[in-house]
Design an enzyme around this catalytic site. Sequence first.
Site, short mmCIF file in Angstrom:
data_model
loop_
_atom_site.label_atom_id
_atom_site.label_comp_id
_atom_site.label_asym_id
_atom_site.label_seq_id
_atom_site.Cartn_x
_atom_site.Cartn_y
_atom_site.Cartn_z
NE ARG A 106 -7.57 11.60 5.41
CZ ARG A 106 -8.02 11.01 6.51
NH1 ARG A 106 -7.22 10.23 7.21
NH2 ARG A 106 -9.24 11.19 6.93
CD GLU A 165 -7.03 -0.11 1.38
OE1 GLU A 165 -7.32 0.90 2.04
OE2 GLU A 165 -6.06 -0.83 1.63
CG HIS A 187 -5.38 -1.61 9.23
ND1 HIS A 187 -4.93 -1.00 10.36
CD2 HIS A 187 -5.93 -0.64 8.48
CE1 HIS A 187 -5.22 0.29 10.30
NE2 HIS A 187 -5.82 0.54 9.17
CB THR A 216 -9.31 1.79 7.40
OG1 THR A 216 -8.87 2.38 6.19
CG2 THR A 216 -10.64 1.13 7.22
CG ASN A 222 -1.81 1.17 1.34
OD1 ASN A 222 -1.38 2.29 1.09
ND2 ASN A 222 -3.07 0.95 1.68
CD GLU A 225 -7.01 -6.17 3.31
OE1 GLU A 225 -7.27 -5.87 2.13
OE2 GLU A 225 -6.26 -5.49 4.05
NE ARG A 282 -9.31 8.62 4.21
CZ ARG A 282 -9.57 7.80 5.23
NH1 ARG A 282 -8.82 6.73 5.42
NH2 ARG A 282 -10.53 8.04 6.05
CG HIS A 325 -8.24 4.19 1.04
ND1 HIS A 325 -8.41 4.06 2.40
CD2 HIS A 325 -9.45 4.54 0.55
CE1 HIS A 325 -9.67 4.31 2.71
NE2 HIS A 325 -10.32 4.62 1.59
#
Length: 238
Positions: free
Chosen positions: A49, A70, A191, A101, A7, A151, A45, A43
């Site tokens: 951001r 994501e 994560h 998250t 990631n 996941e 978002r 991701h």
Amino acid sequence: MPLLGVNIDHVATIRQARRAQEPDPVHAAVLAELGGADSITVHLREDRRHIQDRDVRILRDTVRVRLNLEMAVSDEITQFALRTLPDQATLVPERREEVTTEGGLDVITHMQRVSQCVDQLQGAGIVVSLFIDPDVAQVQKSRELGVEAVELHTGAYAEARGQQNIDREFDRLREAGLFALSQGLILNMGHGLTYQNVTRVAQINGVHELNIGHSIVSQAVLVGFERAVRDMKALITA
Ligand code: PXP
């Protein structure tokens, strides 16, 4: 042995801290691939951001391994995914005020919205994974939703303190993982995984892929820092 999904969100976090052009997550993706990443995850978002639309569009063209997007269960991001066509979409919960998250997607409470989103993405040929807590009921509902993969959220394991608590969270992952496999789901986890806590998780039978971001970007900053200073020093003293 699981695959490694890298990631690269936090490469973009550094860039956005200065609204600059570097470091470019597109460059990081190339290096991640050279390092052996089996997939690249970003991701996008809703508040943009870190990762920007442009990043995902370019990554779609340049990433040679699988591109995993994501995303929140939102119309705007779903439309973006349908235009950009990542290989895989991982649906995650998203709240604007969170730092990262927090918790898995509650696919039982949000079944209808999740189901719509899953159908749209799968209709476009995108593999769908659901980011859920290691909970048998959530896995069961995921299977009913017809997704290819789940996941399991490893955050509680990563944050647990004291051997008993760590073991308890680890057992939850292993048991929910076993159940996911028994339901024919592809089993991913991620994560909060770090160089210190990843080995045990990587040894869980049947895990297809681990998604890791923050710890790899943190390591890269430190491992690469000395070299970066040397390069600058060489330039200004040449
Ligand atoms: N998997 C999912 C679904 C995530 O949301 C994140 C964080 O973006 C990760 C994996 C990677 O987590 P970390 O950055 O803590 O390695």
